[in-house]
Structures are given as structure tokens and as C-alpha cells.
Design a protein around this motif. Structure first.
Motif, PDB file in Angstrom:
ATOM      1  N   ARG A  28       0.848  -1.192   0.000  1.00 36.93           N
ATOM      2  CA  ARG A  28       0.000   0.000   0.000  1.00 36.93           C
ATOM      3  C   ARG A  28       0.886   1.246   0.000  1.00 36.93           C
ATOM      4  N   GLU A  29       0.630   2.155  -0.940  1.00 32.86           N
ATOM      5  CA  GLU A  29       1.445   3.361  -1.080  1.00 32.86           C
ATOM      6  C   GLU A  29       0.990   4.457  -0.120  1.00 32.86           C
ATOM      7  N   PHE A  30       1.962   5.199   0.420  1.00 37.19           N
ATOM      8  CA  PHE A  30       1.670   6.367   1.235  1.00 37.19           C
ATOM      9  C   PHE A  30       2.755   7.410   1.037  1.00 37.19           C
ATOM     10  N   VAL A  31       2.442   8.662   1.365  1.00 35.93           N
ATOM     11  CA  VAL A  31       3.377   9.774   1.223  1.00 35.93           C
ATOM     12  C   VAL A  31       3.529  10.447   2.576  1.00 35.93           C
ATOM     13  N   THR A  32       4.778  10.793   2.927  1.00 33.86           N
ATOM     14  CA  THR A  32       5.041  11.481   4.189  1.00 33.86           C
ATOM     15  C   THR A  32       5.824  12.765   3.924  1.00 33.86           C
ATOM     16  N   PHE A  33       5.611  13.748   4.787  1.00 28.79           N
ATOM     17  CA  PHE A  33       6.411  14.974   4.796  1.00 28.79           C
ATOM     18  C   PHE A  33       6.227  15.631   6.147  1.00 28.79           C
ATOM     19  N   THR A  34       7.097  16.568   6.456  1.00 26.39           N
ATOM     20  CA  THR A  34       7.049  17.281   7.729  1.00 26.39           C
ATOM     21  C   THR A  34       6.776  18.752   7.464  1.00 26.39           C
ATOM     22  N   ILE A  35       5.896  19.346   8.281  1.00 25.43           N
ATOM     23  CA  ILE A  35       5.670  20.790   8.211  1.00 25.43           C
ATOM     24  C   ILE A  35       6.016  21.402   9.563  1.00 25.43           C
ATOM     25  N   VAL A  36       6.322  22.686   9.540  1.00 25.83           N
ATOM     26  CA  VAL A  36       6.572  23.426  10.771  1.00 25.83           C
ATOM     27  C   VAL A  36       5.590  24.600  10.817  1.00 25.83           C
ATOM     28  N   HIS A  37       4.986  24.788  11.981  1.00 25.02           N
ATOM     29  CA  HIS A  37       4.081  25.906  12.222  1.00 25.02           C
ATOM     30  C   HIS A  37       4.684  26.729  13.352  1.00 25.02           C
ATOM     31  N   GLN A  38       4.863  28.028  13.120  1.00 21.77           N
ATOM     32  CA  GLN A  38       5.390  28.886  14.172  1.00 21.77           C
ATOM     33  C   GLN A  38       4.494  30.102  14.312  1.00 21.77           C
ATOM     34  N   ASP A  39       3.840  30.182  15.437  1.00 21.18           N
ATOM     35  CA  ASP A  39       2.914  31.266  15.703  1.00 21.18           C
ATOM     36  C   ASP A  39       3.661  32.455  16.282  1.00 21.18           C
ATOM     37  N   GLN A  40       2.999  33.599  16.349  1.00 22.72           N
ATOM     38  CA  GLN A  40       3.514  34.786  17.015  1.00 22.72           C
ATOM     39  C   GLN A  40       2.487  35.261  18.026  1.00 22.72           C
ATOM     40  N   TYR A  41       2.954  35.888  19.058  1.00 27.58           N
ATOM     41  CA  TYR A  41       2.056  36.452  20.060  1.00 27.58           C
ATOM     42  C   TYR A  41       2.677  37.735  20.600  1.00 27.58           C
ATOM     43  N   ARG A  42       1.851  38.548  21.255  1.00 27.84           N
ATOM     44  CA  ARG A  42       2.352  39.782  21.884  1.00 27.84           C
ATOM     45  C   ARG A  42       2.697  39.488  23.335  1.00 27.84           C
ATOM     46  N   ASP A  43       3.880  39.920  23.743  1.00 23.63           N
ATOM     47  CA  ASP A  43       4.262  39.728  25.139  1.00 23.63           C
ATOM     48  C   ASP A  43       3.663  40.845  25.995  1.00 23.63           C
ATOM     49  N   VAL A  49       6.406  38.431  19.500  1.00 24.25           N
ATOM     50  CA  VAL A  49       7.414  37.430  19.821  1.00 24.25           C
ATOM     51  C   VAL A  49       7.073  36.146  19.068  1.00 24.25           C
ATOM     52  N   ASP A  50       8.115  35.485  18.517  1.00 24.47           N
ATOM     53  CA  ASP A  50       7.904  34.191  17.862  1.00 24.47           C
ATOM     54  C   ASP A  50       7.751  33.105  18.918  1.00 24.47           C
ATOM     55  N   ALA A  51       6.694  32.315  18.781  1.00 26.07           N
ATOM     56  CA  ALA A  51       6.504  31.162  19.670  1.00 26.07           C
ATOM     57  C   ALA A  51       7.452  30.044  19.228  1.00 26.07           C
ATOM     58  N   LYS A  52       7.608  29.023  20.069  1.00 26.62           N
ATOM     59  CA  LYS A  52       8.422  27.883  19.683  1.00 26.62           C
ATOM     60  C   LYS A  52       7.777  27.198  18.490  1.00 26.62           C
ATOM     61  N   PRO A  53       8.591  26.733  17.551  1.00 25.12           N
ATOM     62  CA  PRO A  53       8.014  26.049  16.396  1.00 25.12           C
ATOM     63  C   PRO A  53       7.404  24.709  16.797  1.00 25.12           C
ATOM     64  N   MET A  54       6.349  24.345  16.097  1.00 24.20           N
ATOM     65  CA  MET A  54       5.679  23.062  16.317  1.00 24.20           C
ATOM     66  C   MET A  54       5.787  22.271  15.027  1.00 24.20           C
ATOM     67  N   PHE A  55       6.276  21.034  15.123  1.00 22.50           N
ATOM     68  CA  PHE A  55       6.484  20.197  13.960  1.00 22.50           C
ATOM     69  C   PHE A  55       5.379  19.149  13.854  1.00 22.50           C
ATOM     70  N   PHE A  56       4.943  18.892  12.621  1.00 21.30           N
ATOM     71  CA  PHE A  56       3.911  17.908  12.353  1.00 21.30           C
ATOM     72  C   PHE A  56       4.429  16.968  11.264  1.00 21.30           C
ATOM     73  N   ASP A  57       4.511  15.689  11.569  1.00 22.07           N
ATOM     74  CA  ASP A  57       4.829  14.681  10.555  1.00 22.07           C
ATOM     75  C   ASP A  57       3.502  14.256   9.947  1.00 22.07           C
ATOM     76  N   ILE A  58       3.369  14.468   8.642  1.00 20.83           N
ATOM     77  CA  ILE A  58       2.107  14.233   7.947  1.00 20.83           C
ATOM     78  C   ILE A  58       2.213  12.948   7.128  1.00 20.83           C
ATOM     79  N   VAL A  59       1.168  12.127   7.178  1.00 24.27           N
ATOM     80  CA  VAL A  59       1.093  10.927   6.331  1.00 24.27           C
ATOM     81  C   VAL A  59      -0.211  10.985   5.547  1.00 24.27           C
ATOM     82  N   CYS A  60      -0.115  10.691   4.238  1.00 20.64           N
ATOM     83  CA  CYS A  60      -1.275  10.709   3.355  1.00 20.64           C
ATOM     84  C   CYS A  60      -1.399   9.350   2.682  1.00 20.64           C
TER      85      CYS A  60
END
Length: 151
Positions: A28-43, A49-60
């Protein structure tokens, strides 16, 4: 033992790796990749200020895997996911493994283009091994060595 949770997630992020096609032991075929989401907020001072990056491993899986196999590093996508497995990555940053139900190109920061992105270098000249000079935008996929480019 891995434990999965059923939920709804929508997240926008930039691909940190190009999509990779794999197959299960049963073929069975599948595809994977990783994305990074980095939010900003006001202190507390009102400064952004940049928040810590959050990584997501995606599988399709299935047809979706066929549609996303040509995504390349740097592409900004919106993921709609459903199943996840939490983990801590090698950098000790929190991350999630997400099974995608849908993947869309984000157009918040730029236009979307069908197919793989073509890199062009307008006005750059390439000197071939035979001494011939050709504009780099005529052969965008051939030239990768920056030392061959002359301005």
C-alpha cells in the motif's frame, strides 16, 4: 504500543522536507512529509514574539497520496487531519504525527501554482563545458552549480 486519538485538526505550515513516497509491507502506497508551524504572540510589553516552532509529521494515503507526492520543501500548506500520535522529536520539541484527510496549498503569502515549482534565474548566463553561454532561465533544471553562473 502506539495509541491513536481521533480528532479534528487544521494547521498551516511550511514543508521542511519534500514529500517522500513509501509503501507498506503489503504494497500500500503512502506519502510522508514534515511541516513546521510557528505562531507569534504579543508579550506583556506589546512586542511581537515568535513562539516555539511546532512540527507535524504528515502521512497521506490513497488518492490523496498521489496528489501530494510532488510537494516540495518550502511550500506552505493547510492540513486537515484526523488521527494523531504525539511524540518528542530529536530536538526535544513537541511534535505530532498526523494522518491527513485533506491537504491544500496556502495562498495567504503568495500565489499557488499547479505542478512542481520551476526555479528561474533571469538574466544569469551559464557557460557550458564547450564555452557556449546560455541564459539560465532557458535551462532552469539543468544548472545547480552557482559557480557556473556569470552575471
Amino acid at each position: 504500543m502506539e495509541r491513536t486519538v481521533q480528532f479534528n485538526l487544521t494547521v498551516e505550515g511550511r514543508l521542511t522536507t519534500s514529500a517522500m513516497t513509501n509503501t507498506t509491507q503489503s504494497g500500500r502506497e503512502f506519502v510522508t512529509f514534515t511541516i513546521v508551524h510557528q505562531d507569534q504572540y504579543r508579550d506583556h510589553t506589546g512586542k511581537w514574539v515568535d513562539a516555539k516552532p511546532m512540527f507535524f509529521d504528515i502521512v497521506c494515503w490513497g488518492k490523496l497520496a498521489g496528489h501530494v507526492r510532488n510537494l516540495t520543501r518550502g511550500t506552505i500548506v493547510v492540513i486537515e487531519g484526523g488521527r494523531l500520535l504525539g511524540y518528542i522529536n530529536d530536538n526535544e520539541l513537541a511534535g505530532l504525527k498526523v494522518e491527513a484527510r485533506n491537504v491544500s496549498l496556502s495562498m495567504r503569502f503568495g500565489e499557488a501554482h499547479p505542478g512542481p515549482a520551476k526555479r528561474t534565474r533571469r538574466a544569469d548566463l551559464v557557460t557550458t563545458a564547450d564555452g557556449e553561454q546560455i541564459t539560465a532561465d532557458a535551462y532552469p533544471d539543468v544548472v545547480t552549480d552557482r559557480e557556473l553562473l556569470h552575471h
